[in-house]
Design an enzyme around this catalytic site. Structure first.
Site, PDB file in Angstrom:
ATOM      1  N   ARG A 224       1.446   0.462  -6.659  1.00 14.16           N
ATOM      2  CA  ARG A 224       2.138   1.235  -5.623  1.00 14.16           C
ATOM      3  C   ARG A 224       1.649   0.751  -4.278  1.00 14.16           C
ATOM      4  O   ARG A 224       0.493   0.354  -4.118  1.00 14.16           O
ATOM      5  CB  ARG A 224       1.875   2.730  -5.778  1.00 14.16           C
ATOM      6  CG  ARG A 224       2.585   3.394  -6.955  1.00 14.16           C
ATOM      7  CD  ARG A 224       4.089   3.461  -6.740  1.00 14.16           C
ATOM      8  NE  ARG A 224       4.773   4.227  -7.774  1.00 14.16           N
ATOM      9  CZ  ARG A 224       5.280   3.705  -8.882  1.00 14.16           C
ATOM     10  NH1 ARG A 224       5.146   2.395  -9.114  1.00 14.16           N
ATOM     11  NH2 ARG A 224       5.911   4.463  -9.763  1.00 14.16           N
ATOM     12  N   GLU A 252       7.755   1.914   2.364  1.00 14.18           N
ATOM     13  CA  GLU A 252       8.757   1.338   1.475  1.00 14.18           C
ATOM     14  C   GLU A 252      10.041   2.148   1.586  1.00 14.18           C
ATOM     15  O   GLU A 252       9.983   3.369   1.449  1.00 14.18           O
ATOM     16  CB  GLU A 252       8.231   1.384   0.034  1.00 14.18           C
ATOM     17  CG  GLU A 252       9.004   0.551  -0.951  1.00 14.18           C
ATOM     18  CD  GLU A 252       8.345   0.531  -2.324  1.00 14.18           C
ATOM     19  OE1 GLU A 252       8.970   1.035  -3.275  1.00 14.18           O
ATOM     20  OE2 GLU A 252       7.207   0.024  -2.426  1.00 14.18           O
ATOM     21  N   HIS A 271      10.418  -3.822  -4.914  1.00 14.57           N
ATOM     22  CA  HIS A 271      10.084  -2.865  -5.978  1.00 14.57           C
ATOM     23  C   HIS A 271      11.026  -3.036  -7.180  1.00 14.57           C
ATOM     24  O   HIS A 271      11.697  -2.094  -7.612  1.00 14.57           O
ATOM     25  CB  HIS A 271      10.151  -1.431  -5.452  1.00 14.57           C
ATOM     26  CG  HIS A 271       9.281  -0.488  -6.238  1.00 14.57           C
ATOM     27  ND1 HIS A 271       8.669   0.611  -5.682  1.00 14.57           N
ATOM     28  CD2 HIS A 271       8.926  -0.468  -7.551  1.00 14.57           C
ATOM     29  CE1 HIS A 271       7.986   1.275  -6.613  1.00 14.57           C
ATOM     30  NE2 HIS A 271       8.128   0.630  -7.748  1.00 14.57           N
TER      31      HIS A 271
END
Length: 308
Positions: A224, A252, A271
């Site tokens: 993450r 993000e 991602h």
């Protein structure tokens, strides 16, 4: 008992549905298929967060939240009493491990530079070669769970050596504790981050962590974004001393004017490690198994405790 799932295709992937179970498609919190009464098992959309979690307070009969993601950080601490949170541990092993292997090889063999050269119709042999190689590298995997095992299996044929790190040491398995990282980082050519985001791992990769990595080392983040401190990451990478492959960032999505975009030693993907065509069949096999366990009064698997 009603079950809400986010994908129409999921109906055909669940396998046998227990008697008395009604499966409905709830693609988003703003498009609910029926009244919230008797919804006891909910599968939120993949990679959903705050907006979806806000629905928790509107489902009075909810008993299980089954995530499609391996990470549960967006949901931990928000689950009402009496509701069990389960993650999708195991579902993303192959997809994420493939991304890690691809990212490591791409960075070491100079593929980003070759891709830029191709866009310019430039034969870049003299400028880029010789490239680095994976053979002989020392790979440190931070996060020795099922995805870490899958990464190790895929990189093992490349003649590398491994060091594995977990939250706590498992000496019988040769796994080190995270407290040993200061001594392990200077011996690592490739550092792969696979830890869940918890209060303990938030900011794990800071200036001190990066400074301990040897010159030319490669940092790979498939965990993450907030596991790494972005300011420290930018400062170290801008110096050119380290390389990185990042599937996740903080923030993000990454803003268009963020300095990470322009660094030639950084490979960025949005991602995507778990977003593969095999995701839904694997995910809904898990969902189907959980439904059958719940209906039979059996313990659920992949229950989340302490953020894991």
């Amino acid at each position: 008992m009603k079950v809400w799932i986010p994908h129409p295709a999921g109906r055909g992937l669940l396998g046998d549905v227990p008697p008395g179970v009604t499966v409905e498609v709830a693609e988003s919190p703003s498009r609910l298929p029926s009244d919230v009464t008797d919804v006891r098992f909910w599968v939120p959309p993949f990679l959903s967060g705050g907006d979806a979690a806000a629905l928790l307070g509107e489902l009075p009969d909810l008993r299980v939240v089954q995530l499609l993601s391996a990470g549960a950080d967006a949901w931990v601490g928000r689950i009402p009493a009496g509701v069990t949170l389960c993650d999708a541990r195991g579902v993303h092993d192959s997809g994420t491990a493939e991304w890690v292997a691809t990212a490591v090889l791409s960075q070491l063999r100079g593929f980003p530079a070759f891709a830029v050269a191709q866009s310019r119709r430039e034969w870049a042999y003299d400028r880029v070669c010789p490239t680095d190689e994976l053979a002989g590298k020392r790979v440190l995997i931070v996060g020795a769970g099922s995805i870490g095992a899958a990464v190790r299996a895929r990189l093992a044929p490349f003649e590398v050596t491994f060091t594995l790190v977990a939250r706590t040491a498992r000496p019988a398995e040769g796994v080190h504790g995270v407290d040993e990282l200061p001594a392990l980082l200077p011996e690592a050519d490739v550092v792969v981050l696979l830890v869940p985001l918890t209060e303990e791992t938030r900011g794990l990769v800071d200036a001190e962590f990066l400074a301990a990595m040897p010159d030319g080392a490669l940092l790979v983040n498939a965990a993450r974004g907030p596991v790494a401190r972005t300011d420290a990451l930018v400062a170290e990478l801008a110096s050119g001393r380290l390389r990185a492959a990042l599937d996740v960032t903080d923030p993000e999505p990454l803003p268009a004017d963020h300095p990470l975009w322009g660094l030639p030693n950084v490979l960025l993907t949005p991602h995507v490690a778990g977003s593969v065509r095999g995701l839904l069949p694997r995910a809904y096999r898990l969902v189907g198994e959980q439904l059958r366990r719940l209906a039979a009064g059996q313990p659920l698997i992949n229950t989340v405790s302490d953020g894991y």
